[in-house]
Design a protein around this motif. Structure first.
Motif, mmCIF file in Angstrom:
data_model
loop_
_atom_site.group_PDB
_atom_site.id
_atom_site.type_symbol
_atom_site.label_atom_id
_atom_site.label_comp_id
_atom_site.label_asym_id
_atom_site.label_seq_id
_atom_site.Cartn_x
_atom_site.Cartn_y
_atom_site.Cartn_z
ATOM 1 N N LEU A 158 1.131 -1.330 -0.056
ATOM 2 C CA LEU A 158 -0.004 -0.100 -0.044
ATOM 3 C C LEU A 158 0.899 1.109 0.050
ATOM 4 C CD1 LEU A 158 -2.579 -1.013 2.803
ATOM 5 C CD2 LEU A 158 -2.685 -1.423 0.033
ATOM 6 N N ALA A 159 0.648 2.024 -0.726
ATOM 7 C CA ALA A 159 1.433 3.441 -0.959
ATOM 8 C C ALA A 159 0.685 4.495 -1.711
ATOM 9 C CB ALA A 159 2.612 2.930 -1.887
ATOM 10 N N PHE A 160 1.202 5.683 -1.365
ATOM 11 C CA PHE A 160 0.811 6.935 -2.124
ATOM 12 C C PHE A 160 1.454 7.065 -3.341
ATOM 13 C CE2 PHE A 160 0.653 7.783 2.573
ATOM 14 C CZ PHE A 160 -0.713 7.641 2.776
ATOM 15 N N ASP A 161 0.916 7.851 -4.235
ATOM 16 C CA ASP A 161 1.454 7.745 -5.589
ATOM 17 C C ASP A 161 2.774 8.480 -5.542
ATOM 18 O OD1 ASP A 161 -0.692 7.206 -7.127
ATOM 19 O OD2 ASP A 161 -1.457 9.050 -7.365
ATOM 20 N N TRP A 162 3.265 9.255 -4.650
ATOM 21 C CA TRP A 162 4.710 9.989 -4.674
ATOM 22 C C TRP A 162 5.411 8.975 -3.947
ATOM 23 C CZ3 TRP A 162 6.050 9.937 0.773
ATOM 24 C CH2 TRP A 162 4.785 10.217 1.519
ATOM 25 N N GLN A 163 5.185 7.633 -3.718
ATOM 26 C CA GLN A 163 6.049 6.633 -3.104
ATOM 27 C C GLN A 163 6.458 5.680 -4.273
ATOM 28 O OE1 GLN A 163 3.389 5.786 0.313
ATOM 29 N NE2 GLN A 163 5.181 5.131 1.303
ATOM 30 N N ASP A 174 15.965 -8.991 -0.676
ATOM 31 C CA ASP A 174 14.936 -8.294 -0.826
ATOM 32 C C ASP A 174 13.404 -9.182 -1.377
ATOM 33 O OD1 ASP A 174 16.188 -6.271 0.352
ATOM 34 O OD2 ASP A 174 16.565 -5.288 -1.596
ATOM 35 N N GLN A 175 12.364 -8.824 -0.685
ATOM 36 C CA GLN A 175 11.183 -9.681 -1.179
ATOM 37 C C GLN A 175 10.253 -8.826 -1.979
ATOM 38 O OE1 GLN A 175 10.852 -13.009 -0.480
ATOM 39 N NE2 GLN A 175 12.987 -12.741 -0.406
ATOM 40 N N TYR A 176 9.786 -9.260 -2.915
ATOM 41 C CA TYR A 176 8.768 -8.516 -3.889
ATOM 42 C C TYR A 176 7.595 -8.492 -3.460
ATOM 43 C CZ TYR A 176 12.522 -7.736 -7.464
ATOM 44 O OH TYR A 176 13.490 -7.414 -8.264
ATOM 45 N N VAL A 177 6.503 -7.680 -3.696
ATOM 46 C CA VAL A 177 5.138 -7.876 -3.205
ATOM 47 C C VAL A 177 4.416 -8.147 -4.860
ATOM 48 C CG1 VAL A 177 5.159 -6.430 -1.575
ATOM 49 C CG2 VAL A 177 4.652 -5.409 -3.884
ATOM 50 N N ASP A 178 3.207 -8.743 -4.694
ATOM 51 C CA ASP A 178 2.616 -9.121 -6.123
ATOM 52 C C ASP A 178 1.900 -7.889 -6.709
ATOM 53 O OD1 ASP A 178 3.378 -11.949 -5.708
ATOM 54 O OD2 ASP A 178 1.844 -11.758 -4.064
ATOM 55 N N VAL A 179 1.469 -7.271 -5.827
ATOM 56 C CA VAL A 179 0.458 -5.942 -6.078
ATOM 57 C C VAL A 179 0.855 -4.750 -5.434
ATOM 58 C CG1 VAL A 179 -1.846 -5.219 -6.629
ATOM 59 C CG2 VAL A 179 -1.432 -7.565 -6.498
ATOM 60 N N VAL A 180 0.655 -3.598 -5.933
ATOM 61 C CA VAL A 180 1.030 -2.181 -5.419
ATOM 62 C C VAL A 180 -0.161 -1.428 -5.678
ATOM 63 C CG1 VAL A 180 2.480 -0.218 -5.050
ATOM 64 C CG2 VAL A 180 3.517 -2.500 -5.706
ATOM 65 N N VAL A 181 -0.913 -1.037 -4.579
ATOM 66 C CA VAL A 181 -1.941 -0.264 -4.724
ATOM 67 C C VAL A 181 -1.775 1.103 -4.281
ATOM 68 C CG1 VAL A 181 -4.407 0.035 -4.033
ATOM 69 C CG2 VAL A 181 -3.551 -2.030 -4.224
ATOM 70 N N THR A 182 -2.120 2.363 -5.006
ATOM 71 C CA THR A 182 -1.912 3.640 -4.591
ATOM 72 C C THR A 182 -3.529 4.196 -4.893
ATOM 73 O OG1 THR A 182 -1.468 4.555 -6.776
ATOM 74 C CG2 THR A 182 0.442 3.733 -5.461
ATOM 75 N N GLN A 183 -3.514 5.526 -4.425
ATOM 76 C CA GLN A 183 -4.747 6.108 -4.617
ATOM 77 C C GLN A 183 -5.274 6.285 -6.210
ATOM 78 O OE1 GLN A 183 -1.971 7.636 -3.767
ATOM 79 N NE2 GLN A 183 -2.218 9.850 -4.275
ATOM 80 N N ASN A 184 -4.355 6.002 -7.215
ATOM 81 C CA ASN A 184 -4.889 6.233 -8.571
ATOM 82 C C ASN A 184 -4.289 5.254 -9.405
ATOM 83 O OD1 ASN A 184 -5.709 9.157 -8.442
ATOM 84 N ND2 ASN A 184 -3.614 9.691 -8.234
#
Length: 191
Positions: A158-163, A174-184
Motif C-alpha cells: 500500500l502506497a501513495f502515488d509519490w512513493q 529483498d522480497q517483492y510484493v505481487d500488487v501495489v495499490v495507490t490512490q490512482n
C-alpha cells in the motif's frame, strides 16, 4: 536508477510536505477494497499504520466488521510474529510506538497465526515500483518475514502515488510484493 539511500532521503523530504494522509489513505483503501482478492480472502494480515504510511486502522475496523480473520504483526526478538485480533482495543503501542497486540494477549495460543496460514498480506514500505519492488526502512523485518509465507499468499503493498519509483534496487534478500495499490493505480507484478 536511484540508490536505496537516495530514495529514502527523497521520501523523507516528501513526507515533510504531507500534512494529512487521511483522505488519500481513504482513496487507497477504496481501490484496495475493490479488488476481487480482498473480497474472496478470509485470513488477512494488515500492518498497523505508523507515521505517514497509508492508514490501515479504519481498514482493520472494516475487515473485522466483515467477519474476516484479521491478523496483525508484532515484533519479538527482531522478528515479526502474528496475532489474530478480534477488536482494535486489543492493540497498544509497542516497538517504535507502533500499535501491536497487547503483551498479555500474546500468550493466547489459539490467537497466534503461522505465516503460511495467511491468504493476503498488506505490506508497508517507504517506496515501491510497478514491478513489485519494495524498499523498507532498512532493518529487513518484512523481507525475513515474507520469505516464511506461502507462495500462494497474495502480498499487496500500500502506497501513495509519490512513493512509486520507476525502479527500486533489489538485492538477493529483498522480497517483492505481487500488487501495489495507490490512490490512482493498481500495479500487478508480471510473474
Amino acid at each position: 536508477m536511484f540508490s536505496k539511500d537516495e530514495i529514502r532521503n527523497m521520501i523523507s523530504i516528501q513526507k515533510q510536505d504531507v500534512s494529512d494522509t487521511r483522505e488519500i489513505s481513504r482513496q487507497v483503501i477504496a481501490r484496495l477494497m475493490s479488488l476481487l482478492e480482498m473480497k474472496s480472502c478470509s485470513v488477512i494480515m494488515s500492518y498497523v499504520d505508523f507515521g505517514k504510511e497509508v492508514r490501515t486502522v479504519p481498514l482493520i475496523f472494516e475487515l473485522l466488521n466483515q467477519e474476516k480473520r484479521v491478523v496483525v504483526p508484532y515484533c519479538e526478538n527482531g522478528e515479526i510474529q502474528l496475532f489474530r485480533i478480534k477488536n482494535l482495543k486489543e492493540l497498544a503501542p509497542g516497538y517504535f510506538g507502533i500499535l501491536e497486540p497487547k503483551i498479555e494477549l500474546r500468550q493466547l495460543s489459539e490467537r497466534r497465526v503461522l505465516p503460511e496460514e495467511l491468504q493476503l498480506i498488506l505490506v508497508p514500505g517507504m517506496a515501491f515500483d510497478p514491478q513489485g519492488g519494495r524498499l523498507g526502512r532498512g532493518k529487513g523485518f518484512y523481507d525475513r518475514f515474507l520469505k516464511k509465507t506461502s507462495k500462494n499468499s497474495l502480498k499487496i503493498g500500500l502506497a501513495f502515488d509519490w512513493q512509486i519509483f520507476d525502479a527500486i534496487p533489489m538485492s538477493e534478500s529483498d522480497q517483492y510484493v505481487d500488487v501495489v495499490v495507490t490512490q490512482n493505480d493498481v500495479y500487478f507484478r508480471n510473474l
